[in-house]
Design a protein around this motif. Sequence first.
Motif, short mmCIF file in Angstrom:
data_model
loop_
_atom_site.label_atom_id
_atom_site.label_comp_id
_atom_site.label_asym_id
_atom_site.label_seq_id
_atom_site.Cartn_x
_atom_site.Cartn_y
_atom_site.Cartn_z
N LEU A 80 0.64 -1.21 -0.06
CA LEU A 80 0.05 -0.04 -0.16
C LEU A 80 0.82 1.11 -0.26
O LEU A 80 0.61 2.09 -0.55
CB LEU A 80 -0.89 -0.01 1.17
CG LEU A 80 -2.01 1.02 1.04
CD1 LEU A 80 -3.12 0.65 0.68
CD2 LEU A 80 -2.02 1.95 2.50
N THR A 83 2.57 1.75 -3.37
CA THR A 83 1.56 2.17 -4.35
C THR A 83 1.12 3.93 -4.33
O THR A 83 1.22 4.43 -5.22
CB THR A 83 0.26 1.21 -4.09
OG1 THR A 83 0.59 0.25 -4.44
CG2 THR A 83 -0.74 1.76 -5.30
N TYR A 84 1.12 4.08 -2.90
CA TYR A 84 0.81 5.36 -2.84
C TYR A 84 1.77 6.38 -2.99
O TYR A 84 1.93 7.33 -3.78
CB TYR A 84 0.41 5.68 -1.25
CG TYR A 84 0.35 7.23 -0.88
CD1 TYR A 84 -0.70 7.80 -0.85
CD2 TYR A 84 1.53 7.61 -0.14
CE1 TYR A 84 -0.82 9.07 -0.83
CE2 TYR A 84 1.39 9.26 0.09
CZ TYR A 84 0.14 9.67 -0.08
OH TYR A 84 0.12 11.08 0.12
N LEU A 114 -4.41 6.15 5.70
CA LEU A 114 -3.77 5.86 4.47
C LEU A 114 -4.68 4.94 3.44
O LEU A 114 -4.94 5.26 2.49
CB LEU A 114 -2.22 5.56 4.52
CG LEU A 114 -1.59 5.38 3.26
CD1 LEU A 114 -1.79 6.71 2.41
CD2 LEU A 114 -0.20 4.97 3.47
N LYS A 115 -5.00 3.90 4.11
CA LYS A 115 -5.75 3.08 3.36
C LYS A 115 -7.09 3.64 2.90
O LYS A 115 -7.49 3.35 1.83
CB LYS A 115 -6.25 1.63 4.10
CG LYS A 115 -5.15 0.58 4.04
CD LYS A 115 -5.47 -0.88 4.45
CE LYS A 115 -6.49 -0.88 5.66
NZ LYS A 115 -6.41 -2.41 6.01
N MET A 118 -6.89 6.09 0.01
CA MET A 118 -6.54 5.55 -1.35
C MET A 118 -7.68 4.87 -1.82
O MET A 118 -7.91 5.03 -3.03
CB MET A 118 -5.25 4.51 -0.90
CG MET A 118 -3.83 5.18 -0.79
SD MET A 118 -2.76 4.04 -1.01
CE MET A 118 -2.59 3.40 -2.40
N VAL A 123 -7.36 4.38 -5.82
CA VAL A 123 -5.87 3.87 -5.67
C VAL A 123 -5.97 2.62 -4.79
O VAL A 123 -6.22 2.56 -3.67
CB VAL A 123 -4.87 4.86 -5.20
CG1 VAL A 123 -3.43 4.19 -5.41
CG2 VAL A 123 -5.02 6.17 -6.07
N GLY A 125 -3.84 -0.72 -3.44
CA GLY A 125 -2.15 -1.18 -3.35
C GLY A 125 -1.91 -2.59 -3.33
O GLY A 125 -2.73 -3.33 -2.77
#
Length: 125
Positions: A80, A83-84, A114-115, A118, A123, A125
């Motif tokens: 994750l 990917t971020y 953050l999850k 995203m 987005v 991850g």
Amino acid sequence: MRSFESREDYLETILVLKREKGAVRSIDVATRMGFSKPSVSRAVSLLKAADLLTMDKDGLLELTPSGLAMASRVYERHCLIKTYLEAIGVSKETAAEDACRIEHVISEESFEKLKEFMRSHGVHG
């Protein structure tokens, strides 16, 4: 093994190798991580003593349920975060290197936020 971070790195590497190859031996871990076989043997012994890993008579490594849970958690964080970082323009190489460091120190609260961020921005991850 020097630290909790090192323990997590070994478990994550074993998880990834298991997914890639199906079977994992100490030599595979040594090759992937760039460590000597004696260093990996010592780490494997410590992971076995901590009930995070088993080794069968053929030398195949298997994560225990607690080892798998720890490895999966670290790997999820790594993917994750990587990917971020790539999504915001960081190069793949730098994103991978930074994710390896961040995955060990990010708080659960920050990781969950953050999850959520995203997911809300499409987005994955």
